[in-house]
Design a protein around this motif. Structure first.
Motif, short mmCIF file in Angstrom:
data_model
loop_
_atom_site.label_atom_id
_atom_site.label_comp_id
_atom_site.label_asym_id
_atom_site.label_seq_id
_atom_site.Cartn_x
_atom_site.Cartn_y
_atom_site.Cartn_z
N THR B 131 0.88 -1.15 0.00
CA THR B 131 0.00 0.00 0.00
C THR B 131 0.92 1.20 0.00
O THR B 131 2.12 1.07 0.10
CB THR B 131 -0.86 0.05 1.29
N ALA B 140 -9.40 2.66 10.80
CA ALA B 140 -10.18 2.40 9.61
C ALA B 140 -11.30 3.44 9.52
O ALA B 140 -12.05 3.64 10.47
CB ALA B 140 -10.75 0.99 9.66
N GLY B 141 -11.38 4.11 8.38
CA GLY B 141 -12.44 5.11 8.20
C GLY B 141 -13.76 4.43 7.91
O GLY B 141 -14.82 4.89 8.32
N ASP B 142 -13.68 3.35 7.17
CA ASP B 142 -14.87 2.54 6.92
C ASP B 142 -14.40 1.13 6.56
O ASP B 142 -13.20 0.86 6.53
CB ASP B 142 -15.73 3.14 5.81
N TYR B 143 -15.34 0.25 6.30
CA TYR B 143 -14.97 -1.13 6.01
C TYR B 143 -14.16 -1.24 4.72
O TYR B 143 -13.39 -2.18 4.54
CB TYR B 143 -16.22 -2.02 5.93
N GLN B 144 -14.33 -0.29 3.81
CA GLN B 144 -13.58 -0.37 2.55
C GLN B 144 -12.08 -0.17 2.78
O GLN B 144 -11.26 -0.78 2.09
CB GLN B 144 -14.12 0.63 1.51
N ASP B 145 -11.72 0.66 3.73
CA ASP B 145 -10.31 0.80 4.10
C ASP B 145 -9.76 -0.55 4.55
O ASP B 145 -8.66 -0.96 4.20
CB ASP B 145 -10.14 1.79 5.26
N ARG B 148 -9.45 -3.03 1.61
CA ARG B 148 -8.27 -2.78 0.77
C ARG B 148 -7.00 -3.32 1.43
O ARG B 148 -6.15 -3.93 0.79
CB ARG B 148 -8.13 -1.29 0.46
N ALA B 149 -6.89 -3.06 2.72
CA ALA B 149 -5.69 -3.52 3.43
C ALA B 149 -5.60 -5.04 3.44
O ALA B 149 -4.53 -5.62 3.29
CB ALA B 149 -5.68 -2.97 4.85
N TYR B 363 -16.07 -0.86 12.23
CA TYR B 363 -14.83 -0.37 11.64
C TYR B 363 -14.15 0.67 12.50
O TYR B 363 -12.94 0.86 12.44
CB TYR B 363 -15.03 0.14 10.21
#
Lengths: 177, 728
Positions: B131, B140-145, B148-149, B363
């Motif tokens: 990354t 984590a700002g949201d689950y998408q962060d 991605r990780a 999250y």
């Protein structure tokens, strides 16, 4: 007089030069293969692999020739995998045969090899060690007998029964698929 | 050699694939370098003044950093020459040396790759950056962060995840089984599970509340009334019925802890790996430990334990602590990256069941470490034990599994053996930029059960266990072994002091060079660090000034301690490996150090123990240290080969004993040798085989506990007064 396999107290001459790094260099594949087929999972195999060479390093057995060194390593590998595969009280529970392999089963990327390893795992150690040494290490019956300290006849019997059991396991596998 | 048949090709193919990974060989290399035992057998030119001939960089590299290790250096004059001298001195080894020198082809490199048999690629593996490199852990700002990780982690988690082998012993048969009868409730002084921090309880597989023993036995817990000669099993708790929806069975009891009248039992739920079904033999189901459960039993009447509730979380058991009537439970959860779905957090986020079904960790409670090499979480939950209610949870993506907990903070340390091109650069005072092995540390504030992840930092080197970390007055002290593989392969022992933000404020980068840490213990403002190469320097380090830790003394004695235990204000107990002046190790030893004057630590007693290993080296809970009765006990294992080839049978004899030593004030006397098992491995009863045993004293009786048997001894004479066979 029978030649003692390897002595952990130094007596006699040292036929082959055996610094630990050289021993590792020569036998890492052999030891690792035993560790995998006898634990069937990577974390344990990795642990055993390290432990075998650390044991060598600490005990510094004086082996009279290469064959004896190899034999020492095979025996120690078997000893250690035995210990680790059922190590610690926490985990000291007899795995039920039908729910065997542990969380971290070792996988090849080829299904047929996975099946073969699973079948090998199902054999029980008595047969597994003989099958392993015969097929993976290309050792002759007499050599296996020497290393394991059993009669050549017993090796032949284990080989034959082990093969039969392997065939059965693989046949079931094929039928299942 | 062997005739060909239908298996030959496949087995040969398998053999070709069964090679240790470079990473594994490198770790072995490190372990061997760190392990002093074989030094004596390594061929070194005795005439050479420079110590480790072919490894010249090792001897020249770290000089710059020696500035603030003055005291250390002065106590170790000529330490570098020892290897060569030792070679001549070591009796058995000299034979090897002579032979090696005659052969001549032997590389003079000490543990370097020999030309003939290169051991391992020495190149540092380069992993592709995953990354955008960030230097700090991020929330984590949201689950998408999070997704991605997880999705971009570089390594398959399966290779490195925590392995749990707890597998069932018997077919499931639910419920809690009770035995009749109640024991008399008496209280007497008893041994608590050995713990690192006073007041912070740790779990174990055999524990006591002072009247009863609770002993893990497969999927059961045996409850034993500890009444000396009248000792008997009074109840059995069967945990096999604690399967949740989707789980096929439960695993063995992994650990237990008591708080008041609550017994908490940790175990795993196993699910079948559907994908493996067809690939395995029909009789196989590939099982994985997917969920860690904490089962709360009311033991106000120990003869009738009752199940109150079960809380669970994804992953396998790492560790647990109980403090202030709260349970802190840590699991490690490797994500199966082949099944992750961006729209379904349950596929890439750990689940926590607080009593109303499993839900993904929010999250907002997930922190992503700067580098996520492995898609694996550490999940930490806090539970109010009396209420049986979970008060908070936190998950850290990319964290490790060494846990240290003080009364205020919980630290999770993960040691990375390998440096990578995109690894954070650490500035080592006096040494410069460093990208070698490192330890990432996360600090969670306990906040009376309201966990929050408050800091993240990195130190050079790797920790050996939880005792490598210690907190005092808001400062974290960490002892590590590091080596800068850019310049040298020689390990260095370092001590680092971090503030509450986990920034480095003080250090001794090279407490010892060319030495690896074997054991660490902090007591108050003193750190005791044992390193080893040839002889055993026991360093006493003053860490009272966080900015300026200073070495007070370095005691050199043969062998090394693998476990240190503060015995009293003036005495420090060591259990470890015995050795002689040349660095040759042999057997074990138990020793006592006088630390009343940290500037002049002395060894007051040392007793050799004829055994190859003790579980104490790996697990401090196996140590019985009883300062009231002045007794010390631990299990040992010895194995020896005998027999001959080709004529005779070849036999490996295993001997497991539990040894008890009395401390007289000036020396150890061996009080008892309690045999656990001796003989061939194959013939050993399943439980005795591993020699895992716990000793504990309750009143005037000593209880030696295995998963099979409780043996009771009168504590003064160690005469057997009862033996109880446990039933599941």
């Amino acid at each position: 007089m029978a030649m003692t396999l390897c002595e952990t107290t130094a007596v006699g001459s040292h036929a082959s030069s055996t610094t630990t790094e050289q021993v590792v260099g020569r036998y890492q594949d052999m030891v690792y293969a035993i560790c995998v087929t006898h634990t069937q999972n990577r974390p344990d195999a990795d642990d055993c692999f390290q432990e075998v060479f650390l044991a060598y390093h600490r005990k510094q057995p004086v082996c009279h020739d290469e064959e004896h060194l190899k034999a020492w390593l095979i025996r120690t590998s078997l000893t250690i995998t035995r210990r680790v595969s059922s190590s610690s009280w926490r985990t000291r529970v007899r795995p039920m045969p039908e729910v065997d392999p542990p969380a971290e089963a070792f996988r090849f990327d080829q299904e047929e090899l996975d099946d073969l390893l699973a079948a090998l795992a199902g054999l029980g150690e008595t047969y597994r060690s003989v099958i392993h040494l015969f097929y993976l290490e290309d050792m002759a019956v007499d050599q296996i007998a020497d290393v394991l300290g059993i009669e050549p006849g017993a090796v032949k019997m284990r080989l034959s029964r082990g093969r039969t059991a392997l065939r059965e396991a693989m046949a079931k596998e094929d039928a299942h698929v | 050699m062997s005739e060909q048949d239908e298996f030959s090709d496949q087995f040969h193919q398998m053999k070709e694939l069964l090679t240790p990974s470079p990473d594994l060989v490198a770790r072995l290399d490190q372990a061997l370098r760190a392990d002093p035992a074989g030094d004596v057998a390594r061929p070194v030119d005795p005439a050479a003044d420079a110590p480790r001939p072919a490894a010249a960089p090792q001897t020249t590299t770290p000089v710059t950093a020696r500035k603030n290790t003055g005291p250390t250096r002065s106590t170790r004059p000529g330490a570098h020459r020892r290897p060569a001298l030792a070679l001549v001195a070591g009796g058995a080894a000299s034979v090897v040396l002579a032979a090696a020198m005659v052969v001549g082809s032997v590389s003079t490199s000490p543990w370097g790759a020999s030309p003939e048999y290169p051991i391992a690629p020495r190149e540092r593996p380069v992993l592709t950056p995953v990354t955008t490199p960030v230097t700090h852990a991020v929330d984590a700002g949201d689950y998408q962060d999070v997704y991605r990780a997880v999705a971009t982690s570089t390594q398959s988690s399966i290779n490195y995840s925590f392995a749990t082998r707890g597998l069932p012993v018997a077919p499931a048969a639910g419920g809690v089984v009770f035995a009749e009868d109640a024991g008399s409730q008496t209280w007497s002084p008893y041994t608590r599970t050995n713990q690192q921090v006073a007041g912070v309880s740790e779990a174990d597989i055999a524990i006591t509340d002072g009247s009863y023993l609770y002993i893990a036995k497969g999927r059961s817990v045996a409850v034993v009334a500890a009444t000396g000669a009248g000792t008997r099993q009074v109840a059995t708790i069967d945990t096999s019925g604690l399967t949740a929806s989707g789980e096929i069975l439960t695993g063995a009891v992994t650990d237990m802890v008591i708080d008041g009248t609550t017994l908490i039992v940790f175990l795993h739920g196993f699910t079948a790996d559907a994908d493996s079904w067809s690939a395995m033999s029909p009789q196989y189901i590939s099982m994985q430990a997917s969920t860690l459960k904490a089962a709360f039993f009311d033991i106000s009447d120990p003869t009738h334990p009752t199940l109150d509730s079960v809380l669970s979380q994804s992953g396998t058991y790492v560790d647990s602590r109980v403090y202030d009537d709260r349970l802190y439970l840590i699991s490690r959860y490797p994500v199966d990256t082949t099944r992750i779905q961006p729209t379904d957090p349950t596929t890439f986020v750990p689940l926590v069941d607080s009593g109303s079904g499993p839900v993904p960790v929010p999250y907002g409670d997930i922190v992503i470490m700067p580098r996520v090499d492995t898609a694996s979480y550490v999940v930490v939950t806090a539970t109010d034990i009396a209420q049986r209610s979970r008060t908070s949870e936190q998950a850290v993506l990319g964290a490790g599994d060494t846990v240290y907990m003080s009364t205020d903070n919980l630290y999770i340390a993960s040691s990375q053996w390998w440096s990578t091109s995109d690894a954070p650069t650490i500035d080592i005072p006096g040494h410069g930029a460093y990208q070698g092995a490192r330890t990432d540390i996360v600090r969670l504030s306990l906040n009376s059960g309201a966990l929050s992840i408050d800091a993240q930092g990195t130190v050079a080197g790797t920790v050996i266990n939880q005792f490598s970390l210690d907190e005092s007055n808001g400062y974290l002290r960490v002892a590590t072994t590091w080596n800068d593989d850019m310049t040298s392969w020689a390990p260095c022992a370092g001590l680092w002091v971090l503030d509450s933000s986990l920034n480095l404020v003080g250090s001794i980068p090279q407490l010892a060079s060319n030495e690896s840490i074997q054991s660490v213990r902090f007591t108050g403002d003193t750190a005791y660090v044992v390193t080893f190469r040839q002889v055993d320097p026991l360093f006493a380090v003053d860490v009272s000034d966080p900015k300026a830790p200073t070495v007070m003394s370095a005691l050199k004695i043969p062998g090394f301690s693998t476990y240190l235990h503060p015995y009293s204000d003036t005495l420090l107990l060591g259990v470890g490996v015995d050795g002689d002046e040349s660095g040759r190790t042999s057997g074990l030893k138990v020793s006592m150090y006088d630390v009343s004057d940290p500037l002049d630590v002395t060894q007051v007693a040392a007793t050799p123990v004829a055994a190859d290993s003790t579980e104490v080296s790996q697990d401090h809970k196996a140590a019985y240290v009883d300062t009231d009765a002045d007794l010390v006990g631990f299990p040992t294992m010895a194995w020896s080969d005998s027999g001959s080839v080709p004529e005779g049978a070849y036999i490996t004899t295993y001997t497991w004993n539990y040894l008890v030593f009395a401390w007289t004030g000036s020396q150890f006397t061996q009080k008892a040798t309690l045999s656990l098992y001796s003989g061939a491995y194959e013939a050993a009863p399943t439980v005795a085989t591993q020699g895992v045993a716990r000793g504990m004293r309750i009143g005037d009786s000593f209880y030696l506990v295995t998963a099979d048997t409780v043996s009771v001894y009168e504590m003064h004479t160690f005469t057997s007064i009862a033996t109880v066979a446990l039933t599941a």
